[in-house]
Design an enzyme around this catalytic site. Sequence first.
Site, PDB file in Angstrom:
ATOM      1  N   TRP A  16      -3.312   1.799  11.175  1.00  0.00           N
ATOM      2  CA  TRP A  16      -4.556   1.621  10.412  1.00  0.00           C
ATOM      3  C   TRP A  16      -4.411   2.183   8.988  1.00  0.00           C
ATOM      4  CZ3 TRP A  16      -9.444   2.510  13.970  1.00  0.00           C
ATOM      5  CH2 TRP A  16      -9.269   1.856  15.182  1.00  0.00           C
ATOM      6  N   ALA A  20       7.343  -4.813   4.614  1.00  0.00           N
ATOM      7  CA  ALA A  20       7.224  -5.408   5.946  1.00  0.00           C
ATOM      8  C   ALA A  20       6.422  -6.698   5.850  1.00  0.00           C
ATOM      9  CB  ALA A  20       6.513  -4.444   6.909  1.00  0.00           C
ATOM     10  N   ASP A  40      14.480 -10.393  -2.158  1.00  0.00           N
ATOM     11  CA  ASP A  40      13.697 -11.038  -1.100  1.00  0.00           C
ATOM     12  C   ASP A  40      14.337 -10.694   0.242  1.00  0.00           C
ATOM     13  OD1 ASP A  40      12.385 -12.602   0.689  1.00  0.00           O
ATOM     14  OD2 ASP A  40      12.582 -14.464  -0.462  1.00  0.00           O
ATOM     15  N   TYR A  46       3.849  -9.990  15.616  1.00  0.00           N
ATOM     16  CA  TYR A  46       4.042  -8.897  14.641  1.00  0.00           C
ATOM     17  C   TYR A  46       4.567  -7.650  15.361  1.00  0.00           C
ATOM     18  CZ  TYR A  46       2.762  -4.883  11.715  1.00  0.00           C
ATOM     19  OH  TYR A  46       2.781  -3.690  11.019  1.00  0.00           O
ATOM     20  N   THR A  95       3.339  -8.033   7.168  1.00  0.00           N
ATOM     21  CA  THR A  95       2.215  -7.328   7.793  1.00  0.00           C
ATOM     22  C   THR A  95       1.017  -8.227   8.127  1.00  0.00           C
ATOM     23  OG1 THR A  95       1.427  -6.722   5.593  1.00  0.00           O
ATOM     24  CG2 THR A  95       2.743  -5.076   6.752  1.00  0.00           C
ATOM     25  N   ASP A 136       1.714   1.009  15.484  1.00  0.00           N
ATOM     26  CA  ASP A 136       1.061   1.195  16.785  1.00  0.00           C
ATOM     27  C   ASP A 136       1.075  -0.109  17.596  1.00  0.00           C
ATOM     28  OD1 ASP A 136      -0.484   0.250  14.640  1.00  0.00           O
ATOM     29  OD2 ASP A 136      -2.375   0.718  15.634  1.00  0.00           O
ATOM     30  N   GLN A 140       0.838  -1.217   0.000  1.00  0.00           N
ATOM     31  CA  GLN A 140       0.000   0.000   0.000  1.00  0.00           C
ATOM     32  C   GLN A 140       0.866   1.258   0.000  1.00  0.00           C
ATOM     33  OE1 GLN A 140      -3.975  -0.212   2.079  1.00  0.00           O
ATOM     34  NE2 GLN A 140      -2.680  -1.180   3.608  1.00  0.00           N
TER      35      GLN A 140
HETATM   36  N1  LIG Z   1      -1.239  -1.721   7.054  1.00  0.00           N
HETATM   37  C1  LIG Z   1      -1.386  -1.179   8.259  1.00  0.00           C
HETATM   38  O1  LIG Z   1      -2.503  -1.040   8.771  1.00  0.00           O
HETATM   39  C2  LIG Z   1      -0.189  -0.719   9.035  1.00  0.00           C
HETATM   40  C3  LIG Z   1      -0.364  -0.218  10.342  1.00  0.00           C
HETATM   41  C4  LIG Z   1       0.747   0.231  11.057  1.00  0.00           C
HETATM   42  C5  LIG Z   1       1.993   0.185  10.480  1.00  0.00           C
HETATM   43  N2  LIG Z   1       2.148  -0.314   9.220  1.00  0.00           N
HETATM   44  C6  LIG Z   1       3.495  -0.356   8.641  1.00  0.00           C
HETATM   45  O2  LIG Z   1       3.493   0.476   7.493  1.00  0.00           O
HETATM   46  C7  LIG Z   1       4.406  -0.058   6.522  1.00  0.00           C
HETATM   47  C8  LIG Z   1       3.689  -0.202   5.187  1.00  0.00           C
HETATM   48  O3  LIG Z   1       2.574  -1.071   5.347  1.00  0.00           O
HETATM   49  P1  LIG Z   1       1.639  -1.477   4.119  1.00  0.00           P
HETATM   50  O4  LIG Z   1       0.235  -1.425   4.606  1.00  0.00           O
HETATM   51  O5  LIG Z   1       2.028  -0.720   2.907  1.00  0.00           O
HETATM   52  O6  LIG Z   1       2.047  -3.016   3.954  1.00  0.00           O
HETATM   53  P2  LIG Z   1       1.644  -4.025   2.787  1.00  0.00           P
HETATM   54  O7  LIG Z   1       0.618  -3.433   1.903  1.00  0.00           O
HETATM   55  O8  LIG Z   1       1.383  -5.338   3.430  1.00  0.00           O
HETATM   56  O9  LIG Z   1       2.985  -4.127   1.938  1.00  0.00           O
HETATM   57  C9  LIG Z   1       4.130  -4.756   2.435  1.00  0.00           C
HETATM   58  C10 LIG Z   1       5.110  -4.911   1.314  1.00  0.00           C
HETATM   59  O10 LIG Z   1       6.249  -5.609   1.833  1.00  0.00           O
HETATM   60  C11 LIG Z   1       6.643  -6.552   0.862  1.00  0.00           C
HETATM   61  N3  LIG Z   1       7.338  -7.694   1.437  1.00  0.00           N
HETATM   62  C12 LIG Z   1       6.866  -8.568   2.349  1.00  0.00           C
HETATM   63  N4  LIG Z   1       7.747  -9.548   2.541  1.00  0.00           N
HETATM   64  C13 LIG Z   1       8.800  -9.297   1.725  1.00  0.00           C
HETATM   65  C14 LIG Z   1      10.017  -9.950   1.439  1.00  0.00           C
HETATM   66  N5  LIG Z   1      10.350 -11.112   2.028  1.00  0.00           N
HETATM   67  N6  LIG Z   1      10.869  -9.392   0.544  1.00  0.00           N
HETATM   68  C15 LIG Z   1      10.549  -8.247  -0.089  1.00  0.00           C
HETATM   69  N7  LIG Z   1       9.403  -7.574   0.122  1.00  0.00           N
HETATM   70  C16 LIG Z   1       8.536  -8.110   1.007  1.00  0.00           C
HETATM   71  C17 LIG Z   1       5.352  -7.030   0.236  1.00  0.00           C
HETATM   72  O11 LIG Z   1       5.651  -7.652  -0.993  1.00  0.00           O
HETATM   73  P3  LIG Z   1       4.529  -8.424  -1.846  1.00  0.00           P
HETATM   74  O12 LIG Z   1       3.799  -7.330  -2.570  1.00  0.00           O
HETATM   75  O13 LIG Z   1       5.328  -9.300  -2.728  1.00  0.00           O
HETATM   76  O14 LIG Z   1       3.701  -9.168  -0.850  1.00  0.00           O
HETATM   77  C18 LIG Z   1       4.581  -5.728   0.127  1.00  0.00           C
HETATM   78  O15 LIG Z   1       4.882  -5.081  -1.076  1.00  0.00           O
HETATM   79  C19 LIG Z   1       4.918  -1.361   7.118  1.00  0.00           C
HETATM   80  O16 LIG Z   1       6.146  -1.121   7.767  1.00  0.00           O
HETATM   81  C20 LIG Z   1       3.897  -1.732   8.162  1.00  0.00           C
HETATM   82  O17 LIG Z   1       4.434  -2.529   9.192  1.00  0.00           O
HETATM   83  C21 LIG Z   1       1.079  -0.751   8.473  1.00  0.00           C
END
Ligand SMILES: NC(=O)c1ccc[n+]([C@@H]2O[C@H](COP(=O)([O-])OP(=O)(O)OC[C@H]3O[C@@H](n4cnc5c(N)ncnc54)[C@H](OP(=O)(O)O)[C@@H]3O)[C@@H](O)[C@H]2O)c1
Length: 323
Positions: A174, A84, A60, A149, A86, A126, A26
Amino acid sequence: MSLSMSLSKSLRKSFSKILVFGKNGQLGRAFQNTLSSHSQQDIIFIARGAEKNEDPNTCDLENPLALEQFLKKQQPNLIINAAAYTAVDRAEAEKEHAFAINATAVQIMAEYAAQTKTTLLHYSSDYVFDGKKAAPYLETDLLAPLSIYGASKAAGEAAIISSAAHYAIFRTSWVYGDGANFIRTILRLAKEREQLAIVSDQFGVPTSAAWLAQISLDFIAQPFQSGVYHAVPDGETTWYQLACVVVQTALDAGATLKLQVANIQPIPSKDYPTPAPRPNNSKMANAKLKAVFQGRSVGSSASIPHWQPAVVHYVRQLVKQGN
Ligand SMILES: NC(=O)c1ccc[n+]([C@@H]2O[C@H](COP(=O)([O-])OP(=O)(O)OC[C@H]3O[C@@H](n4cnc5c(N)ncnc54)[C@H](OP(=O)(O)O)[C@@H]3O)[C@@H](O)[C@H]2O)c1
């Protein structure tokens, strides 16, 4: 939204080679949109694995050696880690995967950044908090994750903080954007069901990935102090209240739904058990981030709005696109 000319100029001046991990997540997609005006030579988006068009920029993050080699080859002077593990519930059974991506890979990035004077922008969650505090969490509050996580994200933070890298850790919550998220799930369920029960005792702040990418770039475009910053919009809500806003907005925008707001039932967390426990209070104070922008009199267009208008805009867009 593409990057403003002045922001683009100052970014270019500070960073000639930018790597963005998490290309298809995202936040990664939001960075792709925001940075679309940048030339392809100085910014590289990195996916996890080979894509159909044989994108050479893959790495990776579960493979430490591959990551080290990738960094050495690319020689960035800014790393944005939007990647990440996630899958919050799945992490309870996949601790090794979660820690490999959220802690070990992050440690490698931090060590590389420290050795080469590369700036590292990283995202945390969070879920590093236990949610027992009543007031919004401060950057200095004790970390006490309830889940694997959350623990893996806390370990990633610790690896960066203990390194000698120049860094910013943006803790956010979120997140919604181009990908799977709570808002899209509610819209899908609202088309399928006439009744829905949603948790009403977990408080947090919905954060637009588009806004987060924009504010991140605005932040790093000028000199900043290494540290943790809470990067969330103003205000707070519950999952239940958020679901109500989503459904009402979609109905107002002309969506055909089986669900009406009156048929969304608020329930306590104990009636919706999940493999990974969630903090009841996910609210994070954003005053530290605000103060940075207030201290910059020129060249900063950053704003930290209330969460609700951005959610309304997002839902309207989804309805328009037929989602
Ligand atoms: N989503 C939330 O509600 C939330 C809340 C708080 C904090 N955050 C933090 O915000 C950040 C962005 O979150 P997001 O919602 O954008 O996450 P997301 O949509 O789940 O995207 C995570 C990305 O990480 C990649 N990834 C996962 N494993 C990998 C690996 N082994 N090697 C290379 N890439 C890998 C995924 O690749 P693929 O596309 O191949 O799966 C995906 O592109 C993260 O640090 C997350 O912890 C998110």
